[in-house]
Design a protein around this motif. Sequence first.
Motif, PDB file in Angstrom:
ATOM      1  N   ASP A 145     124.052  33.925  68.856  1.00  0.00           N
ATOM      2  CA  ASP A 145     125.068  32.918  69.131  1.00  0.00           C
ATOM      3  C   ASP A 145     126.438  33.545  68.849  1.00  0.00           C
ATOM      4  N   TYR A 146     127.209  33.732  69.911  1.00  0.00           N
ATOM      5  CA  TYR A 146     128.477  34.441  69.757  1.00  0.00           C
ATOM      6  C   TYR A 146     129.419  33.732  68.783  1.00  0.00           C
ATOM      7  N   TYR A 147     129.440  32.402  68.817  1.00  0.00           N
ATOM      8  CA  TYR A 147     130.299  31.658  67.903  1.00  0.00           C
ATOM      9  C   TYR A 147     129.860  31.877  66.461  1.00  0.00           C
ATOM     10  N   GLU A 148     128.534  31.886  66.265  1.00  0.00           N
ATOM     11  CA  GLU A 148     128.009  32.089  64.912  1.00  0.00           C
ATOM     12  C   GLU A 148     128.259  33.520  64.445  1.00  0.00           C
ATOM     13  N   ILE A 149     128.165  34.475  65.373  1.00  0.00           N
ATOM     14  CA  ILE A 149     128.410  35.878  65.006  1.00  0.00           C
ATOM     15  C   ILE A 149     129.828  36.058  64.472  1.00  0.00           C
ATOM     16  N   LEU A 150     130.812  35.455  65.138  1.00  0.00           N
ATOM     17  CA  LEU A 150     132.209  35.584  64.685  1.00  0.00           C
ATOM     18  C   LEU A 150     132.561  34.582  63.597  1.00  0.00           C
ATOM     19  N   GLY A 151     131.706  33.591  63.391  1.00  0.00           N
ATOM     20  CA  GLY A 151     131.969  32.613  62.348  1.00  0.00           C
ATOM     21  C   GLY A 151     133.055  31.627  62.707  1.00  0.00           C
ATOM     22  N   VAL A 152     133.092  31.211  63.983  1.00  0.00           N
ATOM     23  CA  VAL A 152     134.102  30.256  64.430  1.00  0.00           C
ATOM     24  C   VAL A 152     133.399  29.067  65.079  1.00  0.00           C
ATOM     25  N   SER A 153     134.142  27.988  65.194  1.00  0.00           N
ATOM     26  CA  SER A 153     133.598  26.798  65.846  1.00  0.00           C
ATOM     27  C   SER A 153     133.721  26.948  67.358  1.00  0.00           C
ATOM     28  N   ARG A 154     133.032  26.085  68.092  1.00  0.00           N
ATOM     29  CA  ARG A 154     133.024  26.181  69.550  1.00  0.00           C
ATOM     30  C   ARG A 154     134.351  25.774  70.180  1.00  0.00           C
ATOM     31  N   ASP A 155     135.206  25.097  69.425  1.00  0.00           N
ATOM     32  CA  ASP A 155     136.518  24.736  69.963  1.00  0.00           C
ATOM     33  C   ASP A 155     137.620  25.637  69.399  1.00  0.00           C
ATOM     34  N   ALA A 156     137.243  26.794  68.865  1.00  0.00           N
ATOM     35  CA  ALA A 156     138.230  27.724  68.287  1.00  0.00           C
ATOM     36  C   ALA A 156     139.158  28.260  69.378  1.00  0.00           C
ATOM     37  N   GLY A 157     140.442  28.416  69.016  1.00  0.00           N
ATOM     38  CA  GLY A 157     141.433  28.936  69.941  1.00  0.00           C
ATOM     39  C   GLY A 157     141.428  30.457  69.984  1.00  0.00           C
ATOM     40  N   PRO A 158     142.166  31.055  70.927  1.00  0.00           N
ATOM     41  CA  PRO A 158     142.201  32.525  71.065  1.00  0.00           C
ATOM     42  C   PRO A 158     142.665  33.240  69.803  1.00  0.00           C
ATOM     43  N   ASP A 159     143.686  32.694  69.119  1.00  0.00           N
ATOM     44  CA  ASP A 159     144.178  33.356  67.903  1.00  0.00           C
ATOM     45  C   ASP A 159     143.127  33.347  66.804  1.00  0.00           C
ATOM     46  N   GLU A 160     142.427  32.235  66.670  1.00  0.00           N
ATOM     47  CA  GLU A 160     141.381  32.141  65.645  1.00  0.00           C
ATOM     48  C   GLU A 160     140.237  33.103  65.954  1.00  0.00           C
ATOM     49  N   ILE A 161     139.898  33.225  67.236  1.00  0.00           N
ATOM     50  CA  ILE A 161     138.828  34.148  67.632  1.00  0.00           C
ATOM     51  C   ILE A 161     139.239  35.588  67.362  1.00  0.00           C
ATOM     52  N   LYS A 162     140.478  35.934  67.689  1.00  0.00           N
ATOM     53  CA  LYS A 162     140.944  37.310  67.459  1.00  0.00           C
ATOM     54  C   LYS A 162     140.966  37.624  65.967  1.00  0.00           C
ATOM     55  N   LYS A 163     141.432  36.678  65.150  1.00  0.00           N
ATOM     56  CA  LYS A 163     141.474  36.903  63.704  1.00  0.00           C
ATOM     57  C   LYS A 163     140.061  37.075  63.140  1.00  0.00           C
ATOM     58  N   ALA A 164     139.128  36.254  63.624  1.00  0.00           N
ATOM     59  CA  ALA A 164     137.747  36.367  63.152  1.00  0.00           C
ATOM     60  C   ALA A 164     137.143  37.703  63.569  1.00  0.00           C
ATOM     61  N   TYR A 165     137.454  38.151  64.791  1.00  0.00           N
ATOM     62  CA  TYR A 165     136.935  39.442  65.264  1.00  0.00           C
ATOM     63  C   TYR A 165     137.439  40.584  64.383  1.00  0.00           C
ATOM     64  N   ARG A 166     138.710  40.577  64.062  1.00  0.00           N
ATOM     65  CA  ARG A 166     139.253  41.646  63.216  1.00  0.00           C
ATOM     66  C   ARG A 166     138.573  41.674  61.851  1.00  0.00           C
ATOM     67  N   ARG A 167     138.376  40.482  61.299  1.00  0.00           N
ATOM     68  CA  ARG A 167     137.735  40.410  59.990  1.00  0.00           C
ATOM     69  C   ARG A 167     136.310  40.942  60.053  1.00  0.00           C
ATOM     70  N   LYS A 168     135.560  40.510  61.054  1.00  0.00           N
ATOM     71  CA  LYS A 168     134.181  40.965  61.188  1.00  0.00           C
ATOM     72  C   LYS A 168     134.108  42.450  61.520  1.00  0.00           C
ATOM     73  N   ALA A 169     135.052  42.949  62.332  1.00  0.00           N
ATOM     74  CA  ALA A 169     135.041  44.362  62.692  1.00  0.00           C
ATOM     75  C   ALA A 169     135.273  45.238  61.477  1.00  0.00           C
ATOM     76  N   ARG A 170     136.138  44.797  60.600  1.00  0.00           N
ATOM     77  CA  ARG A 170     136.369  45.554  59.359  1.00  0.00           C
ATOM     78  C   ARG A 170     135.114  45.572  58.487  1.00  0.00           C
ATOM     79  N   GLU A 171     134.423  44.442  58.467  1.00  0.00           N
ATOM     80  CA  GLU A 171     133.249  44.340  57.601  1.00  0.00           C
ATOM     81  C   GLU A 171     132.061  45.138  58.153  1.00  0.00           C
ATOM     82  N   MET A 172     131.884  45.118  59.472  1.00  0.00           N
ATOM     83  CA  MET A 172     130.657  45.638  60.070  1.00  0.00           C
ATOM     84  C   MET A 172     130.780  47.038  60.660  1.00  0.00           C
ATOM     85  N   HIS A 173     131.982  47.604  60.671  1.00  0.00           N
ATOM     86  CA  HIS A 173     132.107  48.914  61.302  1.00  0.00           C
ATOM     87  C   HIS A 173     131.235  49.938  60.565  1.00  0.00           C
TER      88      HIS A 173
END
Length: 393
Positions: free
Chosen positions: A4-32
């Motif tokens: 589930d892509y939303y669950e992978i990034l840890g965002v809700s299904r109504d998350a905006g682009p900025d929230e998605i980008k911020k979550a991606y950066r956080r997860k990328a730092r953790e999982m790289h």
Amino acid sequence: MSSDYYEILGVSRDAGPDEIKKAYRRKAREMHPDVSDDPDAAAKFKDVNNAYEVLSDPQKRDMYDRGGDPYGNGGMGGNGGFGGFGGGATGGFDFTNLVDAMFGQQSSRGPRPRTRRGQDALVRMGLELAEAAFGVTKPISVDTAVVCPRCNGSGSEDGSKPVTCNTCRGAGEVTHIQRSFIGDIRTTQACPTCNGYGSVLPNPCVECSGDGRVRSTRTITVKVPAGVSTGNRIHLANHGEVGPGGGPAGDLYVELNVAPHEVFKRDGDNLEMVVKLPMTAAALGTELDIPTLEADLPDADAESKTVTLDVPAGTQSGTRIAIDGAGVPKLRSGGRGQLGVTLLVQTPTRLDDRQRELLRQLAEVREETRPEGTVQKHGRGVFGRLRDAFANQ
């Protein structure tokens, strides 16, 4: 890891682009894989990348929300191995996004403006002591960028408007794809054709080559307030470098440097000077006409150019006499410092017979023909003043 892509990034299904980008950066730092100690970090990082590739693209996200999968494999990629890194420019890995995620920075996106504010400039101005003390208005030459007189800052030879760059299609940046062991890596940089502007000038100005500004030496009149000293800076707004495209000018800072004076030594708001006087004048007392700093001003009143110093009888060498109100005017406040006069008593070295006889008679009268020297304890008062006085000769 969940598909589930939303669950992978840890965002809700109504998350905006900025929230998605911020979550991606956080997860990328953790999982790289280069950062995380998790043995499954590579697979998890692939899932994070795939999730961001889908949710950051409105069309792919709409397809995913309707039950489809843009990658056709449950979000796990269709290229095998590190699936989210392959697939060309659409499914490839954006190296710029990884750098942003790793260092918490956001690279610039889109074309940069042609018209921007200019940089601040710093010049140095030399002053005489009197100019620094009493203030002065004087010109200074400044070599800075100014608006191009040929195109008036437009950058175009015939006044034509910029046209969209054919290389980057107006984006101001281009993407390069490089193959690596982890797949295709995309890097983004400023367009070499338009230098990141997203547009080009069809007929650039021959004087400024399209920059809208040229180097020129100009003269600026600077008003220096009374009481300044070396290292003080005068701020002149909008007198610095004109910006690209004829943009607003930056600020100009004029740093002051006060030259040493042959008579006066400045100590804050005080002026110090050394005056030599004969032994007889020191013994008997006298009055001396002392020059002031006003003597360096051509338009100063004659009365202000000297001050009378009362030397009491019996003055010893190294004595300092202070004259209030004859020093340097205080910056940003009223009043002036002191003029400190240190007296050096001079012993005559050349005597004729009559002078020698008179001094011998004086010594006999004072019972000083064979005097005993008086040992003085060290003190910072007289000795310090004498040391400074001799150093300033």
